[in-house]
Scaffold this motif. Sequence first.
Motif, PDB file in Angstrom:
ATOM      1  N   ASN A 218       0.506  -1.486   0.240  1.00 32.43           N
ATOM      2  CA  ASN A 218       0.127   0.739   0.323  1.00 32.43           C
ATOM      3  C   ASN A 218       1.213   1.389  -0.014  1.00 32.43           C
ATOM      4  O   ASN A 218       0.389   2.640  -1.020  1.00 32.43           O
ATOM      5  CB  ASN A 218      -1.029   0.490   0.928  1.00 32.43           C
ATOM      6  N   ASP A 219       2.181   1.174   1.113  1.00 38.20           N
ATOM      7  CA  ASP A 219       2.971   1.995   1.353  1.00 38.20           C
ATOM      8  C   ASP A 219       3.552   2.377  -0.373  1.00 38.20           C
ATOM      9  O   ASP A 219       3.705   3.391  -0.810  1.00 38.20           O
ATOM     10  CB  ASP A 219       4.071   2.509   2.321  1.00 38.20           C
ATOM     11  N   TYR A 220       4.213   1.340  -1.120  1.00 41.66           N
ATOM     12  CA  TYR A 220       4.932   1.781  -2.378  1.00 41.66           C
ATOM     13  C   TYR A 220       3.974   2.504  -3.317  1.00 41.66           C
ATOM     14  O   TYR A 220       3.918   2.984  -3.818  1.00 41.66           O
ATOM     15  CB  TYR A 220       4.905  -0.079  -2.178  1.00 41.66           C
ATOM     16  N   VAL A 221       2.703   1.377  -3.659  1.00 44.28           N
ATOM     17  CA  VAL A 221       1.633   2.169  -4.750  1.00 44.28           C
ATOM     18  C   VAL A 221       1.878   3.702  -4.461  1.00 44.28           C
ATOM     19  O   VAL A 221       1.612   4.511  -5.536  1.00 44.28           O
ATOM     20  CB  VAL A 221       0.414   1.949  -4.660  1.00 44.28           C
ATOM     21  N   ALA A 222       1.483   4.367  -3.509  1.00 41.93           N
ATOM     22  CA  ALA A 222       1.371   5.641  -2.387  1.00 41.93           C
ATOM     23  C   ALA A 222       2.825   6.278  -3.258  1.00 41.93           C
ATOM     24  O   ALA A 222       2.707   7.675  -4.186  1.00 41.93           O
ATOM     25  CB  ALA A 222       0.468   5.785  -1.543  1.00 41.93           C
ATOM     26  N   ALA A 223       3.581   5.614  -3.113  1.00 44.86           N
ATOM     27  CA  ALA A 223       5.343   6.624  -3.340  1.00 44.86           C
ATOM     28  C   ALA A 223       5.469   6.391  -4.579  1.00 44.86           C
ATOM     29  O   ALA A 223       6.981   6.899  -4.715  1.00 44.86           O
ATOM     30  CB  ALA A 223       6.570   6.373  -1.772  1.00 44.86           C
ATOM     31  N   ASN A 224       5.060   5.525  -5.069  1.00 42.32           N
ATOM     32  CA  ASN A 224       5.461   5.786  -6.826  1.00 42.32           C
ATOM     33  C   ASN A 224       4.828   5.184  -7.692  1.00 42.32           C
ATOM     34  O   ASN A 224       5.016   5.491  -8.935  1.00 42.32           O
ATOM     35  CB  ASN A 224       5.905   4.416  -6.453  1.00 42.32           C
ATOM     36  N   GLY A 244      -5.866  -0.907  -6.881  1.00 40.37           N
ATOM     37  CA  GLY A 244      -5.264   0.196  -7.547  1.00 40.37           C
ATOM     38  C   GLY A 244      -5.521   0.790  -8.549  1.00 40.37           C
ATOM     39  O   GLY A 244      -6.142  -0.052  -9.990  1.00 40.37           O
ATOM     40  N   VAL A 245      -4.759   2.096  -8.956  1.00 40.35           N
ATOM     41  CA  VAL A 245      -4.405   2.688 -10.122  1.00 40.35           C
ATOM     42  C   VAL A 245      -3.499   2.514 -10.994  1.00 40.35           C
ATOM     43  O   VAL A 245      -2.466   3.381 -10.249  1.00 40.35           O
ATOM     44  CB  VAL A 245      -5.460   3.399 -10.534  1.00 40.35           C
TER      45      VAL A 245
END
Length: 260
Positions: A218-224, A244-245
């Motif tokens: 979850n953190d990775y998606v938001a940060a990348n 996610g997208v």
Amino acid sequence: MADKHGDFVWYELMTTDAAAAQEFYSGLLGWSFEDSGQEGVDYRVFSAGETQIGGVLALTDDMTEGGARPAWLGYVRVDDVPATVEKVRAAGGGVMVEGQEVPGVGPFALLSDPQGAPFYVIDDRSGQDSGAFAKYAPREGCCAWNELVTDDPAAADRFYRDLFGWEKGEAMDMGEMGLYQMYNQGDYGLGAMMQRPEQMPVSTWAHYFRVPLIDPANDYVAANGGQVVNGPMEIPGGDYVLQGVDPQGAFFSIIGAKGG
């Protein structure tokens, strides 16, 4: 066991930036990538360890001008592609690509069900069994679940059971959202179908790939450069799911254990 008619055997990401997608998903799911060697097309095969899972297809200008958009699609093994295409036509489905072949593998077609959800079929004659979908035990980086959200679950049920021989399994009552109907392919569960929620713009398949832990993902998606649109959410059995997208606009789904 050998792959058979009705098995999901491959997953494909269509994207406008294959290099960026490779970077995003290698970090998210630990996949390794290699060029397919197909002449004249940017098609990258990705693997979880030694197991090939699918491919990334770089969309050309002609493809996007023809309506193609970033998306994840699944391939279902069939015994006869032309016969399957005609069966889909007769049932009111769509045929977007037919009469083509993957070199060294076999013929395939890009189809859609009567509600518009796209999927591939392929007659894999390579003699190599697929490990892309984890049929019997969880495997990181592999697909763990195939889920159809559809405008007409009853019609989709008839269409796919007739086309692939899937069998109804258990069903969960989700209240106003209706039934979450699960399906079996022989001796394993392959996925489920449900009524399309209002926030989903179209009927579509979602393919859930397994990560070790959902919170770091979850953190990775938001940060990348990605966007989380639903979850993390606990599901029966104790796992968590997230939808996610990705940075190029393709809708994706992952599943994993809770953890920080």
